[in-house]
Design an enzyme around this catalytic site. Structure first.
Site, PDB file in Angstrom:
ATOM      1  N   GLU A  12      45.195  45.798  40.139  1.00  0.00           N
ATOM      2  CA  GLU A  12      45.916  44.515  40.169  1.00  0.00           C
ATOM      3  C   GLU A  12      47.106  44.573  41.130  1.00  0.00           C
ATOM      4  O   GLU A  12      47.532  43.551  41.669  1.00  0.00           O
ATOM      5  CB  GLU A  12      46.439  44.175  38.765  1.00  0.00           C
ATOM      6  CG  GLU A  12      45.349  43.854  37.763  1.00  0.00           C
ATOM      7  CD  GLU A  12      45.874  43.868  36.332  1.00  0.00           C
ATOM      8  OE1 GLU A  12      45.493  42.974  35.575  1.00  0.00           O
ATOM      9  OE2 GLU A  12      46.642  44.772  35.974  1.00  0.00           O
ATOM     10  N   GLY A  78      41.787  37.417  29.579  1.00  0.00           N
ATOM     11  CA  GLY A  78      40.524  36.864  29.104  1.00  0.00           C
ATOM     12  C   GLY A  78      40.741  35.421  28.668  1.00  0.00           C
ATOM     13  O   GLY A  78      41.672  35.124  27.923  1.00  0.00           O
ATOM     14  N   ASP A 199      37.533  37.128  32.607  1.00  0.00           N
ATOM     15  CA  ASP A 199      36.388  37.140  31.674  1.00  0.00           C
ATOM     16  C   ASP A 199      36.676  36.130  30.580  1.00  0.00           C
ATOM     17  O   ASP A 199      37.769  35.586  30.502  1.00  0.00           O
ATOM     18  CB  ASP A 199      36.207  38.551  31.083  1.00  0.00           C
ATOM     19  CG  ASP A 199      37.484  39.029  30.381  1.00  0.00           C
ATOM     20  OD1 ASP A 199      38.313  39.681  31.041  1.00  0.00           O
ATOM     21  OD2 ASP A 199      37.676  38.695  29.194  1.00  0.00           O
TER      22      ASP A 199
HETATM   23  N1  ADE Z   1      42.657  41.297  30.000  1.00  0.00           N
HETATM   24  C1  ADE Z   1      41.646  40.763  30.703  1.00  0.00           C
HETATM   25  N2  ADE Z   1      40.608  40.440  29.900  1.00  0.00           N
HETATM   26  C2  ADE Z   1      40.997  40.792  28.640  1.00  0.00           C
HETATM   27  C3  ADE Z   1      40.373  40.726  27.386  1.00  0.00           C
HETATM   28  N3  ADE Z   1      39.131  40.247  27.248  1.00  0.00           N
HETATM   29  N4  ADE Z   1      41.060  41.188  26.303  1.00  0.00           N
HETATM   30  C4  ADE Z   1      42.318  41.690  26.439  1.00  0.00           C
HETATM   31  N5  ADE Z   1      42.938  41.778  27.619  1.00  0.00           N
HETATM   32  C5  ADE Z   1      42.296  41.330  28.709  1.00  0.00           C
END
Ligand code: ADE
Length: 234
Positions: A12, A78, A199
């Site tokens: 990142e 996420g 995600d």
């Molecule tokens: N950072 C990026 N995706 C994540 C997820 N699914 N859960 C926790 N932190 C995250």
């Protein structure tokens, strides 16, 4: 004015570091703090590492030892709320720890002895980051609101559904922001956080996570930071 740029993972921060021509490495608390200039601004870039404790340590050292005046976190999250999709950007208005529960002594999610579960980011700084996002990534969908943090990578649709049911206003989930927000509140240091959605925190969440950060999120971070500092008089 010294600005801290913080990310959790190397992928990142890599593109941000490439913007710091004169950085020197100053180790502290097992981390490499990169001190130098970014667009002529005094800046410190560092990897917080992953999770709330690591993030709190990093924020504390940034404030106590490196005497930063403000902290900008940039990374990935996420998506939780409907419509918060991969590639979108989330700007945090505030944070809550979704895995904190000292009930029945304190209400669920409340940070004991603070009397609140929510730690807001700095409004003016976040407004400025929002303008930078709009300039750096035109056409990118941006969401602004509550982001939740916990010491868990959320990677099942079941857990994602329960978080959405328990905290319907949460836009996205990650693992550091609430800790930094709390430390910044303790010290009175302005904090803003911008995250690219990597995600949907569901059964497919871990798929090509690292590749996505390398290909998309790190470029987002660098473009946002560049726009943010580039427009400020140094
Ligand atoms: N950072 C990026 N995706 C994540 C997820 N699914 N859960 C926790 N932190 C995250």
């Amino acid at each position: 004015m010294r600005t801290a740029i913080v990310s959790a993972m190397h992928e990142e921060l890599a593109a941000v570091l490439a913007l710091m021509p004169d950085e020197t490495r100053q180790p502290a608390a097992g981390r490499d703090f990169r001190v130098g200039h970014l667009h002529g601004h005094d800046a410190v870039a560092v990897l917080s590492r992953i999770g709330k404790v690591a993030a709190a340590t990093t924020a504390t050292v940034l404030i106590e030892r490196f005497e930063v005046d403000r902290i900008l976190f940039t990374g990935v999250a996420g998506g939780l709320a409907p419509g918060v999709e991969r590639g979108h950007v989330v700007l945090a208005d505030g944070f809550l720890q979704h895995d904190l529960d000292a009930s029945p002594i304190f209400p669920k999610y409340e940070v004991p002895l603070y009397g609140t579960s929510r730690f807001d980011t700095d409004r003016a700084l976040t407004d400025r980051v929002a303008q930078s996002v709009a300039r750096a990534l035109p056409g990118t969908r941006v969401h602004r609101g509550l982001v939740i943090s916990g010491d868990r990578f959320v990677a099942t649709s079941g857990e994602s559904r329960s978080l959405q049911a328990a905290l319907p206003e949460a836009l996205a989930v990650e693992m550091e922001g609430a800790a930094i927000a709390q430390v910044c509140r303790d010290y009175g240091v302005p904090f803003a956080a911008v995250r690219t959605v990597s995600d949907r925190a569901d059964d497919e969440a871990h798929g090509d996570f690292v590749q996505f950060i390398r290909d998309v999120a790190s470029r987002h971070s660098a473009a946002i930071v560049e726009a943010f500092l580039g427009d400020e008089a140094s």
